[in-house]
Design a protein around this motif. Structure first.
Motif, short mmCIF file in Angstrom:
data_model
loop_
_atom_site.label_atom_id
_atom_site.label_comp_id
_atom_site.label_asym_id
_atom_site.label_seq_id
_atom_site.Cartn_x
_atom_site.Cartn_y
_atom_site.Cartn_z
N LEU A 173 0.83 -1.32 -0.07
CA LEU A 173 0.09 -0.03 0.13
C LEU A 173 0.84 1.36 -0.15
CD1 LEU A 173 -2.63 1.52 0.27
CD2 LEU A 173 -2.48 1.25 2.81
N HIS A 176 2.66 1.44 -3.44
CA HIS A 176 1.96 1.68 -4.47
C HIS A 176 1.49 3.37 -4.43
CE1 HIS A 176 -1.14 1.21 -7.51
NE2 HIS A 176 -2.09 1.91 -6.80
N THR A 177 1.01 3.98 -3.32
CA THR A 177 0.69 5.22 -3.29
C THR A 177 1.93 6.17 -3.10
OG1 THR A 177 0.46 5.05 -0.73
CG2 THR A 177 -1.48 4.49 -2.11
N VAL A 187 -7.47 4.34 -0.79
CA VAL A 187 -7.12 2.94 -1.03
C VAL A 187 -8.07 2.38 0.28
CG1 VAL A 187 -6.00 1.15 -1.26
CG2 VAL A 187 -5.24 3.06 -2.32
N GLN A 205 -3.29 -6.49 -3.75
CA GLN A 205 -2.74 -6.17 -5.32
C GLN A 205 -4.00 -6.40 -6.34
OE1 GLN A 205 0.41 -9.16 -6.29
NE2 GLN A 205 1.13 -7.57 -7.58
N LEU A 208 -6.10 -3.19 -6.16
CA LEU A 208 -5.26 -2.23 -6.90
C LEU A 208 -5.27 -2.48 -8.52
CD1 LEU A 208 -2.28 -1.83 -4.63
CD2 LEU A 208 -4.26 -0.21 -4.59
N SER A 212 -6.88 0.59 -10.95
CA SER A 212 -5.87 1.44 -10.99
C SER A 212 -5.91 2.20 -12.35
CB SER A 212 -4.47 0.51 -11.37
OG SER A 212 -4.71 -0.25 -12.16
#
Length: 331
Positions: A173, A176-177, A187, A205, A208, A212
């Motif tokens: 997390l 990804h951010t 999220v 995952q 996301l 995405s």
């Protein structure tokens, strides 16, 4: 009295604080302002305080703030006034605020002033205006200085959502951010809408990957690529799925600020841009040289409308800014 955001927020959320007098919160994480205000709303309501907002357009705006704090209202005995902006009060306004703070401490009035402003450095914290709030009320440091603090804040919100994330899920997390608090919070909010609130790395995952293409990160990618049709499509999707406008503003403001810094000649390697995205930012900064002049004004107008201080349609303003960020001449 100076306080850090997280412990102070905990006191507010538990109702263990009196909402009168002078409070100041400074920081560059807009979501923390929303969290604090959301926690304060039930306390204000219980105390019969009518919530109002004012924007500081200049130093003179403080005199309007003083009038509002001393005015009688037909709908409530007391007022909770949220003031946003960077302008500091002049000597006359400071005297009036000091008198207001004294009366609040003595129980003569039960009004509450919350001033939300940008991050204040050590020098700014020693100015008369900030010291007044420090001595007579609270100065809340709402800045996030490291990843542990960011993780602690997100952990708090995960608990409030009833979510549990395993260690690998947390690492994914935050990665990804790109360690942005607002994006990570979004999220978590989306994950909380599911029935199963235990989040493994695989589940995160998968989630996301599914979102995405139409989240704020996909919006950023579309803007950097100059794909205005995709950008407008994503904004429409974000609106339809009730994504908070403040999150969309964060995404657009982040990219606008980085592009403006690149256009001003800043070293791209000092701006915290991920290496994999550096070429896209550099190319985009060159492509938008002719459309960037009004970005700051557009961001300010959007912020005003989100706070209820303007008459425009926030989502139409998002569309116009996104087009300009893509290099389309519109603003």
């Amino acid at each position: 009295m100076q306080e850090r955001f997280l412990p102070f927020y905990g006191r507010v959320a538990s109702g263990n604080v009196q909402t009168v007098g002078l409070w100041l919160m400074h920081g560059d994480e807009p979501i923390l302002e929303s969290w604090l205000i959301d926690a304060l709303k039930p306390i204000w309501q219980t105390g019969g305080q009518l919530v109002k907002r004012m924007e500081l357009y200049s130093v003179k705006s403080w005199h309007d703030v003083i009038i509002e704090l001393s005015a009688l209202d037909l709908f409530a005995d007391n007022v909770a006034l949220i003031v946003t902006g960077k302008h500091k009060p002049d000597a006359k306004a400071l005297d009036a605020l000091a008198k207001f703070a004294d009366e609040a401490r003595q129980g003569i009035n039960a009004n509450h002033l919350l001033w939300c402003t940008s991050k204040q450095d050590k020098k700014a914290l020693t100015t008369k205006a900030i010291k007044l709030f420090d001595n007579q009320g609270f100065v809340i440091d709402a800045n996030v200085y490291n990843e542990k603090q960011r993780f602690d804040l997100l952990s708090l919100k995960a608990r409030e959502f009833g979510l549990t994330l395993d260690q690998n899920a947390w690492q994914l997390l935050l990665s990804h951010t790109e360690h942005n608090l607002l994006g990570a919070y979004q999220v978590l909010w989306q994950l909380s809408l599911n029935d199963d609130l235990h989040i493994t790395c695989d589940r995160l995952q998968q989630s996301l990957q599914q979102s995405s293409q139409f989240d704020v990160f996909g919006l950023s990618d579309a803007i950097l690529a100059g794909n205005h049709a995709k950008a407008l499509q994503i904004i429409a999707h974000l609106r339809q799925t009730s994504v908070a406008p403040s999150i969309v503003l964060w995404a657009l403001a982040k990219d606008a600020q980085l592009l403006l810094q690149l256009q001003a000649g800043k070293d791209p390697h000092t701006l915290g841009i991920w290496q994999s995205k550096l070429p896209a930012y550099i190319h985009s900064s060159q492509r938008t040289l002719q459309t960037s002049a009004n970005w700051a004004d557009a961001l300010y107008e959007i912020d005003k409308n989100i706070k209820g201080l303007g008459q425009g349609d926030v989502w139409q303003l998002f569309n116009a800014l996104a087009l300009s960020l893509c290099g389309v001449h519109i603003l």
